[in-house]
Design a protein around this motif. Structure first.
Motif, PDB file in Angstrom:
ATOM      1  N   GLY A 218      30.517  26.901  40.499  1.00  0.00           N
ATOM      2  CA  GLY A 218      30.976  27.072  41.871  1.00  0.00           C
ATOM      3  C   GLY A 218      30.224  26.200  42.849  1.00  0.00           C
ATOM      4  N   GLY A 220      27.634  26.715  44.428  1.00  0.00           N
ATOM      5  CA  GLY A 220      26.189  26.750  44.255  1.00  0.00           C
ATOM      6  C   GLY A 220      25.658  25.710  43.272  1.00  0.00           C
ATOM      7  N   SER A 244      35.350  26.623  40.530  1.00  0.00           N
ATOM      8  CA  SER A 244      36.023  27.268  41.659  1.00  0.00           C
ATOM      9  C   SER A 244      36.535  26.138  42.562  1.00  0.00           C
ATOM     10  N   ARG A 245      37.111  26.507  43.675  1.00  0.00           N
ATOM     11  CA  ARG A 245      37.755  25.471  44.496  1.00  0.00           C
ATOM     12  C   ARG A 245      36.787  24.484  45.155  1.00  0.00           C
ATOM     13  N   GLN A 258      40.225  23.337  38.429  1.00  0.00           N
ATOM     14  CA  GLN A 258      40.157  24.533  39.302  1.00  0.00           C
ATOM     15  C   GLN A 258      40.807  25.745  38.625  1.00  0.00           C
ATOM     16  N   VAL A 259      40.061  26.836  38.644  1.00  0.00           N
ATOM     17  CA  VAL A 259      40.550  28.107  38.098  1.00  0.00           C
ATOM     18  C   VAL A 259      40.879  29.001  39.287  1.00  0.00           C
ATOM     19  N   GLY A 260      42.020  29.664  39.242  1.00  0.00           N
ATOM     20  CA  GLY A 260      42.311  30.607  40.324  1.00  0.00           C
ATOM     21  C   GLY A 260      43.752  30.626  40.748  1.00  0.00           C
ATOM     22  N   GLN A 281      40.638  35.004  45.116  1.00  0.00           N
ATOM     23  CA  GLN A 281      41.471  33.866  44.695  1.00  0.00           C
ATOM     24  C   GLN A 281      40.965  33.287  43.370  1.00  0.00           C
ATOM     25  N   HIS A 282      39.654  33.294  43.172  1.00  0.00           N
ATOM     26  CA  HIS A 282      39.131  32.780  41.909  1.00  0.00           C
ATOM     27  C   HIS A 282      39.403  33.775  40.775  1.00  0.00           C
TER      28      HIS A 282
HETATM   29  C1  LIG Z   1      45.312  30.207  49.723  1.00  0.00           C
HETATM   30  C2  LIG Z   1      43.985  30.049  49.055  1.00  0.00           C
HETATM   31  C3  LIG Z   1      43.959  29.721  47.723  1.00  0.00           C
HETATM   32  C4  LIG Z   1      42.734  29.590  47.062  1.00  0.00           C
HETATM   33  N1  LIG Z   1      42.725  29.293  45.725  1.00  0.00           N
HETATM   34  C5  LIG Z   1      41.549  29.264  45.088  1.00  0.00           C
HETATM   35  C6  LIG Z   1      41.497  29.050  43.664  1.00  0.00           C
HETATM   36  O1  LIG Z   1      42.515  28.842  43.012  1.00  0.00           O
HETATM   37  N2  LIG Z   1      40.286  29.061  43.069  1.00  0.00           N
HETATM   38  C7  LIG Z   1      39.102  29.281  43.747  1.00  0.00           C
HETATM   39  O2  LIG Z   1      38.035  29.289  43.118  1.00  0.00           O
HETATM   40  N3  LIG Z   1      39.139  29.446  45.068  1.00  0.00           N
HETATM   41  C8  LIG Z   1      40.311  29.439  45.763  1.00  0.00           C
HETATM   42  N4  LIG Z   1      40.308  29.609  47.106  1.00  0.00           N
HETATM   43  C9  LIG Z   1      39.017  29.603  47.823  1.00  0.00           C
HETATM   44  C10 LIG Z   1      38.328  30.952  47.781  1.00  0.00           C
HETATM   45  O3  LIG Z   1      38.752  31.744  48.861  1.00  0.00           O
HETATM   46  C11 LIG Z   1      36.794  30.805  47.899  1.00  0.00           C
HETATM   47  O4  LIG Z   1      36.516  30.113  49.079  1.00  0.00           O
HETATM   48  C12 LIG Z   1      36.184  30.058  46.734  1.00  0.00           C
HETATM   49  O5  LIG Z   1      36.591  30.632  45.503  1.00  0.00           O
HETATM   50  C13 LIG Z   1      34.655  30.134  46.845  1.00  0.00           C
HETATM   51  O6  LIG Z   1      34.092  29.343  45.855  1.00  0.00           O
HETATM   52  P1  LIG Z   1      32.620  29.651  45.315  1.00  0.00           P
HETATM   53  O7  LIG Z   1      32.565  31.042  44.812  1.00  0.00           O
HETATM   54  O8  LIG Z   1      32.264  28.555  44.405  1.00  0.00           O
HETATM   55  O9  LIG Z   1      31.752  29.466  46.643  1.00  0.00           O
HETATM   56  P2  LIG Z   1      30.955  30.527  47.495  1.00  0.00           P
HETATM   57  O10 LIG Z   1      31.828  31.645  47.922  1.00  0.00           O
HETATM   58  O11 LIG Z   1      30.260  29.748  48.543  1.00  0.00           O
HETATM   59  O12 LIG Z   1      29.901  31.135  46.485  1.00  0.00           O
HETATM   60  C14 LIG Z   1      28.820  30.431  45.958  1.00  0.00           C
HETATM   61  C15 LIG Z   1      28.070  31.384  45.068  1.00  0.00           C
HETATM   62  O13 LIG Z   1      27.048  30.677  44.413  1.00  0.00           O
HETATM   63  C16 LIG Z   1      25.853  31.467  44.439  1.00  0.00           C
HETATM   64  N5  LIG Z   1      24.746  30.515  44.404  1.00  0.00           N
HETATM   65  C17 LIG Z   1      24.433  29.552  45.304  1.00  0.00           C
HETATM   66  N6  LIG Z   1      23.373  28.833  44.902  1.00  0.00           N
HETATM   67  C18 LIG Z   1      22.986  29.357  43.711  1.00  0.00           C
HETATM   68  C19 LIG Z   1      21.967  29.042  42.787  1.00  0.00           C
HETATM   69  N7  LIG Z   1      21.114  28.022  42.992  1.00  0.00           N
HETATM   70  N8  LIG Z   1      21.881  29.781  41.655  1.00  0.00           N
HETATM   71  C20 LIG Z   1      22.712  30.807  41.422  1.00  0.00           C
HETATM   72  N9  LIG Z   1      23.699  31.145  42.271  1.00  0.00           N
HETATM   73  C21 LIG Z   1      23.857  30.425  43.385  1.00  0.00           C
HETATM   74  C22 LIG Z   1      25.918  32.261  45.716  1.00  0.00           C
HETATM   75  O14 LIG Z   1      25.155  33.444  45.606  1.00  0.00           O
HETATM   76  C23 LIG Z   1      27.409  32.552  45.794  1.00  0.00           C
HETATM   77  O15 LIG Z   1      27.733  33.761  45.137  1.00  0.00           O
HETATM   78  C24 LIG Z   1      41.522  29.765  47.786  1.00  0.00           C
HETATM   79  C25 LIG Z   1      41.571  30.083  49.132  1.00  0.00           C
HETATM   80  C26 LIG Z   1      42.782  30.217  49.769  1.00  0.00           C
HETATM   81  C27 LIG Z   1      42.800  30.579  51.217  1.00  0.00           C
END
Ligand SMILES: Cc1cc2nc3c(=O)[nH]c(=O)nc-3n(C[C@H](O)[C@H](O)[C@H](O)COP(=O)(O)OP(=O)(O)OC[C@H]3O[C@@H](n4cnc5c(N)ncnc54)[C@H](O)[C@@H]3O)c2cc1C
Length: 332
Positions: A218, A220, A244-245, A258-260, A281-282
């Motif tokens: 993701g 992070g 993730s996205r 991308q998974v989700g 979404q993920h």
């Molecule tokens: C219409 C729509 C469709 C979408 N479709 C998708 C989709 O298909 N797939 C998808 O994934 N998203 C999708 N999204 C986006 C989704 O809403 C989230 O924004 C996205 O999934 C967040 O990605 P993330 O978890 O990687 O990032 P974040 O939410 O920013 O999370 C990052 C995570 O990493 C952890 N982290 C950070 N640094 C470290 C470290 N050094 N070590 C360990 N952990 C750490 C944090 O604690 C946190 O939990 C969509 C959004 C919309 C509005």
């Protein structure tokens, strides 16, 4: 209702071969058909597909309906919906199984509309209610955070099934079945689209959707460089890397990973979610995984709640030790 009988599995054909979702649907469909005491019917549609009928029988079908026509060489909505409507009206099945694939997602609702029934998409589990004989359809709701069981009162009961959520039967070439050919009867002028070109996505190693182990990163992870470590871990498992996205939006990895909700749907045996929060979404794309391991520094992250096992801390410290242990276990 008496006229609807049997379980029909639509078996997709990819590059002249029975796609794995077809054997999975036949495996799941066999159990439903046995519980109903009715037949399992495979349907093959395409050009040059007749030779695959015996394979469908070896995977458990008692009857195979084949529609083989040069006009069906490529999947096109107009031609395939028309042919499937014709086949269903001939078979009158109680249950229709399709894959939760690009084709299945396109066909199922259109077919349901034409047949004046309903379609449930993205089912993970199916069973037969012993009293009503209705199909019980378990599917994720609230972005994969809960499961609900649905049923439909109209027939045929149409569902799409997530890839890898059902297991194929052992191939048994001694199984006997009946093959029935149906003419497509297509009017070429009614096919309003034309396939101009096909671009095959180059994938190194195993496809994300087929991988038994997926290592997803993701936001992070922080960089394309960071994803190299995830690739190494995935390689150890002969698995694939997902994301993730944000990593896709930031071009750390190709968009195809991308998974989700707006990406791929995966159901591996093991999903290792590294530094991703587990947004709804993920989770839509990975909640069907048999086991989820989360590596995250936030113990309150949703992915930690969804996971069977979680390691709390910085992935940069955890991942090398994790990979070492995996190496050790795999070599021993
Ligand atoms: C219409 C729509 C469709 C979408 N479709 C998708 C989709 O298909 N797939 C998808 O994934 N998203 C999708 N999204 C986006 C989704 O809403 C989230 O924004 C996205 O999934 C967040 O990605 P993330 O978890 O990687 O990032 P974040 O939410 O920013 O999370 C990052 C995570 O990493 C952890 N982290 C950070 N640094 C470290 C470290 N050094 N070590 C360990 N952990 C750490 C944090 O604690 C946190 O939990 C969509 C959004 C919309 C509005």
């Amino acid at each position: 209702m008496a006229e609807y009988k049997g379980v029909m599995a639509y078996c997709e054909v990819t590059d002249g071969k029975l796609a794995s979702i077809g054997s999975e649907l036949l495996g799941g469909g066999r159990k439903l058909a046995d519980d109903l005491g009715e037949e399992l019917i495979a349907v093959l549609v395409g050009s040059g597909v007749a030779g695959l009928a015996q394979e469908a029988i070896a995977f458990g079908a008692e009857k195979v309906y084949v529609v083989d026509d040069p006009l069906l060489k490529d999947y096109q909505t107009d031609s395939y919906v028309a042919v499937m409507e014709k086949v269903v009206k001939e078979i009158m099945p109680r249950v229709i199984l399709l894959g939760q694939t690009n084709i299945g997602r396109d066909l199922a609702p259109r077919l349901a509309f034409r047949l004046n029934t309903a379609a449930s998409l993205d089912c993970l589990e199916l069973s037969i209610d012993p009293d009503s004989k209705q199909l019980l359809q378990t599917k994720p709701v609230y972005g994969g955070n809960a499961y609900a069981v649905f049923t439909t009162e109209h027939y045929p009961q149409i569902v799409t099934v997530r890839v890898k959520s059902m297991s194929p039967l052992e191939v048994d070439k001694s199984r006997k079945g009946e093959v029935i050919n149906i003419a497509a009867g297509l009017d070429p002028s009614a096919i309003r689209t034309k396939v101009v070109d096909k671009v095959v996505e180059e994938v190194e190693g195993i496809k994300l959707e087929d991988a038994p182990v997926v290592v997803s990163g993701g936001r992070g992870i922080g960089s394309a460089e960071g994803f190299k470590q995830l690739e190494e871990l995935a390689k150890l498992f002969k698995g694939a890397v997902g994301a993730s996205r944000p990593p896709c939006d930031n071009a750390w990895v190709p968009a195809g990973l991308q998974v989700g909700l707006t990406g791929k749907i995966v159901s591996p045996d093991l999903y290792i979610a590294v530094a991703l929060s587990g947004s709804s979404q993920h989770m839509s794309g990975c909640s069907g995984s048999k086991n989820i391991i989360a590596i995250n520094k936030d113990p309150e992250a949703n992915i930690v709640k969804q996971a069977r096992y979680a390691v709390i801390g910085d992935w940069k410290k955890i991942l090398p030790a994790f990979a070492e242990k995996v190496k050790e276990l795999l070599s021993g």
